[in-house]
Write a protein that holds these residues in place. Structure first.
Motif, PDB file in Angstrom:
ATOM      1  N   GLY A 127       0.799  -1.219   0.000  1.00 45.64           N
ATOM      2  CA  GLY A 127       0.000   0.000   0.000  1.00 45.64           C
ATOM      3  C   GLY A 127       0.833   1.270   0.000  1.00 45.64           C
ATOM      4  O   GLY A 127       0.288   2.357  -0.130  1.00 45.64           O
ATOM      5  N   THR A 128       2.159   1.144   0.159  1.00 45.89           N
ATOM      6  CA  THR A 128       3.002   2.306  -0.089  1.00 45.89           C
ATOM      7  C   THR A 128       3.262   2.401  -1.588  1.00 45.89           C
ATOM      8  O   THR A 128       3.043   1.433  -2.335  1.00 45.89           O
ATOM      9  N   VAL A 129       3.694   3.579  -2.025  1.00 51.34           N
ATOM     10  CA  VAL A 129       4.056   3.777  -3.436  1.00 51.34           C
ATOM     11  C   VAL A 129       5.537   4.135  -3.470  1.00 51.34           C
ATOM     12  O   VAL A 129       5.953   5.114  -2.842  1.00 51.34           O
ATOM     13  N   ASP A 172       2.968  10.015   3.953  1.00 49.00           N
ATOM     14  CA  ASP A 172       4.139   9.167   4.194  1.00 49.00           C
ATOM     15  C   ASP A 172       3.966   7.751   3.638  1.00 49.00           C
ATOM     16  O   ASP A 172       4.817   6.887   3.877  1.00 49.00           O
ATOM     17  N   ARG A 173       2.898   7.557   2.866  1.00 53.82           N
ATOM     18  CA  ARG A 173       2.819   6.284   2.116  1.00 53.82           C
ATOM     19  C   ARG A 173       3.674   6.336   0.845  1.00 53.82           C
ATOM     20  O   ARG A 173       3.720   5.359   0.096  1.00 53.82           O
ATOM     21  N   VAL A 174       4.351   7.463   0.591  1.00 57.86           N
ATOM     22  CA  VAL A 174       5.287   7.540  -0.534  1.00 57.86           C
ATOM     23  C   VAL A 174       6.695   7.252  -0.020  1.00 57.86           C
ATOM     24  O   VAL A 174       7.143   7.869   0.947  1.00 57.86           O
ATOM     25  N   ALA A 202       5.693   2.733  -8.326  1.00 58.81           N
ATOM     26  CA  ALA A 202       4.932   1.482  -8.284  1.00 58.81           C
ATOM     27  C   ALA A 202       4.332   1.261  -6.903  1.00 58.81           C
ATOM     28  O   ALA A 202       4.959   1.579  -5.877  1.00 58.81           O
ATOM     29  N   ILE A 203       3.120   0.744  -6.924  1.00 59.13           N
ATOM     30  CA  ILE A 203       2.412   0.391  -5.693  1.00 59.13           C
ATOM     31  C   ILE A 203       2.980  -0.926  -5.174  1.00 59.13           C
ATOM     32  O   ILE A 203       3.100  -1.904  -5.934  1.00 59.13           O
ATOM     33  N   ARG A 212      -6.539   4.400  -7.082  1.00 59.66           N
ATOM     34  CA  ARG A 212      -7.358   5.601  -7.314  1.00 59.66           C
ATOM     35  C   ARG A 212      -6.638   6.864  -6.835  1.00 59.66           C
ATOM     36  O   ARG A 212      -6.522   7.843  -7.572  1.00 59.66           O
ATOM     37  N   VAL A 213      -6.138   6.824  -5.596  1.00 56.73           N
ATOM     38  CA  VAL A 213      -5.536   8.034  -5.018  1.00 56.73           C
ATOM     39  C   VAL A 213      -4.196   8.340  -5.707  1.00 56.73           C
ATOM     40  O   VAL A 213      -3.931   9.484  -6.093  1.00 56.73           O
ATOM     41  N   GLY A 214      -3.368   7.315  -5.856  1.00 59.81           N
ATOM     42  CA  GLY A 214      -2.088   7.512  -6.548  1.00 59.81           C
ATOM     43  C   GLY A 214      -2.303   7.821  -8.021  1.00 59.81           C
ATOM     44  O   GLY A 214      -1.590   8.636  -8.611  1.00 59.81           O
ATOM     45  N   GLY A 215      -3.292   7.172  -8.611  1.00 62.18           N
ATOM     46  CA  GLY A 215      -3.587   7.377 -10.030  1.00 62.18           C
ATOM     47  C   GLY A 215      -4.024   8.802 -10.306  1.00 62.18           C
ATOM     48  O   GLY A 215      -3.586   9.423 -11.278  1.00 62.18           O
TER      49      GLY A 215
END
Ligand code: URA
Length: 283
Positions: free
Chosen positions: A119-121, A175-177, A244-245, A266-269
Protein backbone atom coordinates in the motif's frame (compact mmCIF):
# COMPACT_ATOMS: atom_id res chain seq x y z
CA UNK A 1 -3.23 -9.38 -51.58
CA UNK A 2 -2.02 -6.66 -49.21
CA UNK A 3 1.09 -6.87 -47.05
CA UNK A 4 0.30 -7.45 -43.37
CA UNK A 5 2.52 -4.50 -42.48
CA UNK A 6 5.22 -2.33 -44.03
CA UNK A 7 8.68 -1.22 -42.85
CA UNK A 8 9.79 -4.49 -41.30
CA UNK A 9 13.27 -3.10 -40.62
CA UNK A 10 11.96 0.04 -38.93
CA UNK A 11 8.78 0.48 -36.88
CA UNK A 12 6.17 -1.55 -38.81
CA UNK A 13 2.72 -0.06 -39.58
CA UNK A 14 -0.35 -1.54 -41.23
CA UNK A 15 -2.14 -0.02 -44.21
CA UNK A 16 -4.03 2.42 -41.93
CA UNK A 17 -0.81 3.73 -40.40
CA UNK A 18 -1.38 1.77 -37.19
CA UNK A 19 1.71 0.60 -35.33
CA UNK A 20 1.65 -3.17 -35.14
CA UNK A 21 1.43 -3.86 -31.41
CA UNK A 22 -0.19 -0.80 -29.79
CA UNK A 23 -2.67 -0.71 -32.70
CA UNK A 24 -2.71 3.11 -32.64
CA UNK A 25 -2.11 5.69 -35.36
CA UNK A 26 -1.12 9.37 -35.31
CA UNK A 27 -3.67 11.48 -33.44
CA UNK A 28 -4.84 8.67 -31.15
CA UNK A 29 -2.15 8.95 -28.46
CA UNK A 30 -1.44 12.04 -26.35
CA UNK A 31 2.15 13.25 -25.82
CA UNK A 32 1.57 12.75 -22.08
CA UNK A 33 1.31 9.05 -21.22
CA UNK A 34 0.66 7.21 -17.97
CA UNK A 35 1.63 3.57 -18.37
CA UNK A 36 0.38 0.82 -16.10
CA UNK A 37 0.69 -2.94 -16.27
CA UNK A 38 -2.81 -4.12 -15.52
CA UNK A 39 -5.99 -3.46 -17.47
CA UNK A 40 -8.05 -2.95 -14.32
CA UNK A 41 -5.68 -0.20 -13.13
CA UNK A 42 -5.94 1.44 -16.55
CA UNK A 43 -9.73 1.32 -16.26
CA UNK A 44 -9.60 2.87 -12.79
CA UNK A 45 -7.44 5.70 -14.15
CA UNK A 46 -9.72 6.11 -17.17
CA UNK A 47 -12.63 6.61 -14.78
CA UNK A 48 -10.74 9.55 -13.21
CA UNK A 49 -10.30 11.38 -16.53
CA UNK A 50 -12.64 14.29 -17.41
CA UNK A 51 -13.45 12.80 -20.80
CA UNK A 52 -12.31 9.85 -22.89
CA UNK A 53 -12.24 10.19 -26.68
CA UNK A 54 -10.54 6.91 -27.58
CA UNK A 55 -10.61 3.41 -26.06
CA UNK A 56 -8.70 0.79 -28.02
CA UNK A 57 -7.56 -2.73 -27.18
CA UNK A 58 -5.01 -4.08 -29.64
CA UNK A 59 -4.79 -7.75 -30.66
CA UNK A 60 -1.36 -7.79 -28.97
CA UNK A 61 -2.64 -7.04 -25.47
CA UNK A 62 -2.32 -3.24 -25.16
CA UNK A 63 -5.27 -1.10 -24.08
CA UNK A 64 -5.17 2.68 -24.55
CA UNK A 65 -7.52 5.34 -23.21
CA UNK A 66 -6.98 8.86 -24.57
CA UNK A 67 -8.87 11.77 -23.10
CA UNK A 68 -8.38 14.87 -21.00
CA UNK A 69 -7.32 15.67 -17.45
CA UNK A 70 -7.90 19.29 -16.38
CA UNK A 71 -8.39 20.12 -20.04
CA UNK A 72 -5.05 18.60 -21.13
CA UNK A 73 -4.77 15.57 -23.42
CA UNK A 74 -3.48 12.49 -21.60
CA UNK A 75 -3.32 8.80 -22.55
CA UNK A 76 -3.35 5.85 -20.19
CA UNK A 77 -1.80 2.69 -21.65
CA UNK A 78 -2.08 -0.78 -20.10
CA UNK A 79 1.06 -2.53 -21.31
CA UNK A 80 0.90 -5.90 -19.64
CA UNK A 81 4.14 -7.08 -18.11
CA UNK A 82 7.83 -7.11 -18.87
CA UNK A 83 10.51 -5.11 -20.61
CA UNK A 84 9.55 -6.11 -24.18
CA UNK A 85 5.99 -4.81 -23.63
CA UNK A 86 7.37 -1.51 -22.33
CA UNK A 87 9.69 -1.40 -25.34
CA UNK A 88 6.71 -1.78 -27.72
CA UNK A 89 4.85 0.92 -25.83
CA UNK A 90 7.61 3.52 -25.82
CA UNK A 91 8.95 2.93 -29.34
CA UNK A 92 5.56 2.72 -31.06
CA UNK A 93 4.27 5.72 -29.09
CA UNK A 94 7.32 7.72 -30.14
CA UNK A 95 6.61 6.75 -33.76
CA UNK A 96 3.08 8.22 -33.85
CA UNK A 97 3.48 11.36 -31.70
CA UNK A 98 5.39 14.48 -32.83
CA UNK A 99 7.44 16.57 -30.42
CA UNK A 100 8.41 16.15 -26.77
CA UNK A 101 6.73 13.39 -24.74
CA UNK A 102 6.29 12.59 -21.07
CA UNK A 103 5.87 9.06 -19.70
CA UNK A 104 5.10 8.23 -16.10
CA UNK A 105 4.67 4.63 -15.04
CA UNK A 106 2.40 3.72 -12.13
CA UNK A 107 3.07 0.03 -11.77
CA UNK A 108 3.00 -2.53 -9.03
CA UNK A 109 6.06 -4.02 -7.39
CA UNK A 110 7.46 -6.15 -4.64
CA UNK A 111 8.83 -4.17 -1.67
CA UNK A 112 12.52 -4.87 -0.98
CA UNK A 113 13.08 -2.49 1.95
CA UNK A 114 11.26 -2.74 5.30
CA UNK A 115 9.44 0.60 4.78
CA UNK A 116 8.12 -0.52 1.38
CA UNK A 117 5.05 -2.11 2.95
CA UNK A 118 1.92 -3.11 1.02
CA UNK A 119 0.00 0.00 0.00
CA UNK A 120 3.00 2.31 -0.09
CA UNK A 121 4.06 3.78 -3.44
CA UNK A 122 7.75 3.60 -4.27
CA UNK A 123 8.85 6.55 -6.41
CA UNK A 124 12.13 5.72 -8.11
CA UNK A 125 13.93 9.04 -7.62
CA UNK A 126 17.35 7.32 -7.93
CA UNK A 127 16.11 5.34 -10.97
CA UNK A 128 16.36 1.64 -11.67
CA UNK A 129 18.89 -1.13 -12.15
CA UNK A 130 18.24 -4.19 -14.31
CA UNK A 131 18.63 -7.80 -13.15
CA UNK A 132 18.97 -10.37 -15.91
CA UNK A 133 19.54 -14.08 -16.05
CA UNK A 134 22.65 -15.15 -17.93
CA UNK A 135 21.78 -18.34 -19.84
CA UNK A 136 25.47 -19.07 -20.51
CA UNK A 137 25.97 -19.78 -16.81
CA UNK A 138 23.51 -22.68 -17.06
CA UNK A 139 24.85 -24.17 -20.28
CA UNK A 140 28.09 -25.64 -19.02
CA UNK A 141 31.29 -25.24 -21.02
CA UNK A 142 33.05 -21.88 -20.95
CA UNK A 143 30.03 -19.91 -19.75
CA UNK A 144 29.75 -22.05 -16.64
CA UNK A 145 32.08 -19.79 -14.69
CA UNK A 146 30.11 -16.60 -15.44
CA UNK A 147 27.59 -15.24 -12.92
CA UNK A 148 24.06 -16.65 -13.21
CA UNK A 149 22.55 -13.16 -12.85
CA UNK A 150 23.91 -9.74 -13.79
CA UNK A 151 22.91 -6.35 -12.39
CA UNK A 152 23.10 -3.41 -14.82
CA UNK A 153 23.93 0.00 -13.39
CA UNK A 154 21.18 2.49 -12.43
CA UNK A 155 19.46 4.66 -15.02
CA UNK A 156 17.93 7.84 -13.59
CA UNK A 157 14.51 9.40 -14.26
CA UNK A 158 14.08 12.95 -15.53
CA UNK A 159 14.76 14.88 -12.30
CA UNK A 160 12.23 17.71 -12.88
CA UNK A 161 9.45 15.33 -13.86
CA UNK A 162 10.22 13.06 -10.91
CA UNK A 163 10.18 16.00 -8.48
CA UNK A 164 6.84 17.15 -9.93
CA UNK A 165 5.30 13.68 -9.55
CA UNK A 166 6.77 13.44 -6.05
CA UNK A 167 4.98 16.62 -4.91
CA UNK A 168 1.68 15.28 -6.29
CA UNK A 169 2.08 11.80 -4.78
CA UNK A 170 3.09 13.18 -1.37
CA UNK A 171 0.11 15.57 -1.33
CA UNK A 172 -2.18 12.60 -2.03
CA UNK A 173 -0.54 9.80 -0.04
CA UNK A 174 1.66 11.53 2.57
CA UNK A 175 4.14 9.17 4.19
CA UNK A 176 2.82 6.28 2.12
CA UNK A 177 5.29 7.54 -0.53
CA UNK A 178 8.74 5.94 -0.31
CA UNK A 179 11.56 7.24 -2.52
CA UNK A 180 14.12 4.65 -3.53
CA UNK A 181 15.90 2.71 -6.22
CA UNK A 182 14.01 0.11 -8.25
CA UNK A 183 15.35 -3.18 -9.57
CA UNK A 184 13.64 -4.33 -12.75
CA UNK A 185 14.09 -8.01 -13.44
CA UNK A 186 13.81 -9.92 -16.72
CA UNK A 187 11.20 -12.22 -15.16
CA UNK A 188 8.82 -12.43 -12.21
CA UNK A 189 10.34 -15.67 -10.98
CA UNK A 190 14.03 -16.53 -11.26
CA UNK A 191 15.50 -13.04 -11.58
CA UNK A 192 13.35 -11.85 -8.66
CA UNK A 193 14.68 -14.61 -6.42
CA UNK A 194 11.50 -16.67 -6.26
CA UNK A 195 12.33 -20.32 -5.67
CA UNK A 196 10.88 -23.11 -7.79
CA UNK A 197 12.07 -26.65 -7.22
CA UNK A 198 11.15 -27.60 -10.80
CA UNK A 199 13.99 -25.55 -12.28
CA UNK A 200 17.74 -25.08 -11.86
CA UNK A 201 17.72 -21.35 -11.10
CA UNK A 202 20.68 -20.71 -8.74
CA UNK A 203 18.86 -17.60 -7.60
CA UNK A 204 18.79 -17.76 -3.79
CA UNK A 205 21.30 -14.89 -3.59
CA UNK A 206 19.85 -12.59 -6.28
CA UNK A 207 17.86 -10.29 -3.99
CA UNK A 208 20.62 -10.18 -1.31
CA UNK A 209 23.12 -9.31 -4.07
CA UNK A 210 20.93 -6.46 -5.33
CA UNK A 211 20.65 -5.13 -1.77
CA UNK A 212 24.37 -5.54 -1.07
CA UNK A 213 25.27 -3.61 -4.21
CA UNK A 214 22.44 -1.07 -3.81
CA UNK A 215 21.40 -0.66 -0.16
CA UNK A 216 18.81 1.94 -1.24
CA UNK A 217 16.90 -0.59 -3.39
CA UNK A 218 13.23 -0.40 -2.36
CA UNK A 219 11.23 -2.07 -5.12
CA UNK A 220 11.39 -4.87 -7.66
CA UNK A 221 9.30 -5.28 -10.80
CA UNK A 222 9.86 -5.78 -14.52
CA UNK A 223 9.17 -2.64 -16.58
CA UNK A 224 10.64 0.56 -15.13
CA UNK A 225 14.23 0.07 -16.26
CA UNK A 226 13.10 -0.37 -19.87
CA UNK A 227 11.17 2.92 -19.75
CA UNK A 228 14.00 4.88 -18.09
CA UNK A 229 16.62 3.40 -20.39
CA UNK A 230 14.65 4.18 -23.56
CA UNK A 231 13.89 7.71 -22.34
CA UNK A 232 17.61 8.20 -21.69
CA UNK A 233 18.28 7.01 -25.26
CA UNK A 234 15.47 9.07 -26.86
CA UNK A 235 17.77 11.87 -28.05
CA UNK A 236 16.20 14.19 -25.49
CA UNK A 237 12.62 13.76 -26.72
CA UNK A 238 11.13 11.67 -23.88
CA UNK A 239 11.08 12.55 -20.17
CA UNK A 240 10.16 9.68 -17.88
CA UNK A 241 9.90 8.67 -14.27
CA UNK A 242 8.53 5.59 -12.54
CA UNK A 243 6.55 4.70 -9.44
CA UNK A 244 4.93 1.48 -8.28
CA UNK A 245 2.41 0.39 -5.69
CA UNK A 246 3.87 -2.19 -3.33
CA UNK A 247 1.77 -5.34 -3.74
CA UNK A 248 3.77 -7.41 -1.24
CA UNK A 249 6.85 -7.03 0.90
CA UNK A 250 9.50 -9.62 0.08
CA UNK A 251 10.93 -9.77 3.65
CA UNK A 252 7.76 -9.93 5.70
CA UNK A 253 5.70 -11.64 2.95
CA UNK A 254 2.82 -9.26 3.84
CA UNK A 255 0.46 -8.92 0.88
CA UNK A 256 -1.81 -5.98 0.01
CA UNK A 257 -5.59 -6.34 0.39
CA UNK A 258 -7.75 -5.89 -2.68
CA UNK A 259 -9.41 -2.86 -1.05
CA UNK A 260 -6.08 -1.15 -0.31
CA UNK A 261 -4.81 -1.89 -3.82
CA UNK A 262 -7.85 -0.30 -5.43
CA UNK A 263 -7.76 2.70 -3.09
CA UNK A 264 -4.04 3.24 -3.77
CA UNK A 265 -4.64 2.93 -7.51
CA UNK A 266 -7.36 5.60 -7.31
CA UNK A 267 -5.54 8.03 -5.02
CA UNK A 268 -2.09 7.51 -6.55
CA UNK A 269 -3.59 7.38 -10.03
CA UNK A 270 -5.33 10.73 -9.61
CA UNK A 271 -2.07 12.28 -8.37
CA UNK A 272 -0.09 10.90 -11.31
CA UNK A 273 -2.72 11.94 -13.88
CA UNK A 274 -2.78 15.50 -12.50
CA UNK A 275 1.03 15.65 -12.37
CA UNK A 276 1.36 14.45 -15.97
CA UNK A 277 -1.31 16.90 -17.19
CA UNK A 278 0.33 19.85 -15.44
CA UNK A 279 3.91 19.13 -16.53
CA UNK A 280 5.05 21.37 -19.38
CA UNK A 281 6.32 19.69 -22.56
CA UNK A 282 9.71 20.93 -23.74
CA UNK A 283 12.75 19.62 -25.58
N1 URA B 1 5.51 -7.12 -9.99
C1 URA B 1 6.67 -7.80 -10.00
O1 URA B 1 7.34 -7.90 -11.02
N2 URA B 1 7.09 -8.39 -8.84
C2 URA B 1 6.39 -8.32 -7.70
O2 URA B 1 6.82 -8.89 -6.70
C3 URA B 1 5.17 -7.61 -7.71
C4 URA B 1 4.75 -7.02 -8.87
Amino acid sequence: ATAYYSDTNGVPKDGDGRVTHLGLRAGELAPRVVSVGSLSRAQRLRDLMDSVSLSLTSPRGFTTYTGTVAGVAVSVVATGMGAPMMDFCVREARQIVDGPMVFVRLGSCGGLSPEATPGTVVLNTPGSVYVSRNPDAFAGGEGGSTPAYTIARPVAPDPRLCAHVCVALRAALGDRVVEGLNASADSFYAAQGRCDEHFDDRNSTVVPEVLAKHPDACSMEMESFALLHLAACSLGTIRACTAAIVAANRHSAAVITTELLHETERVGGRAVLNAVASFGLYL
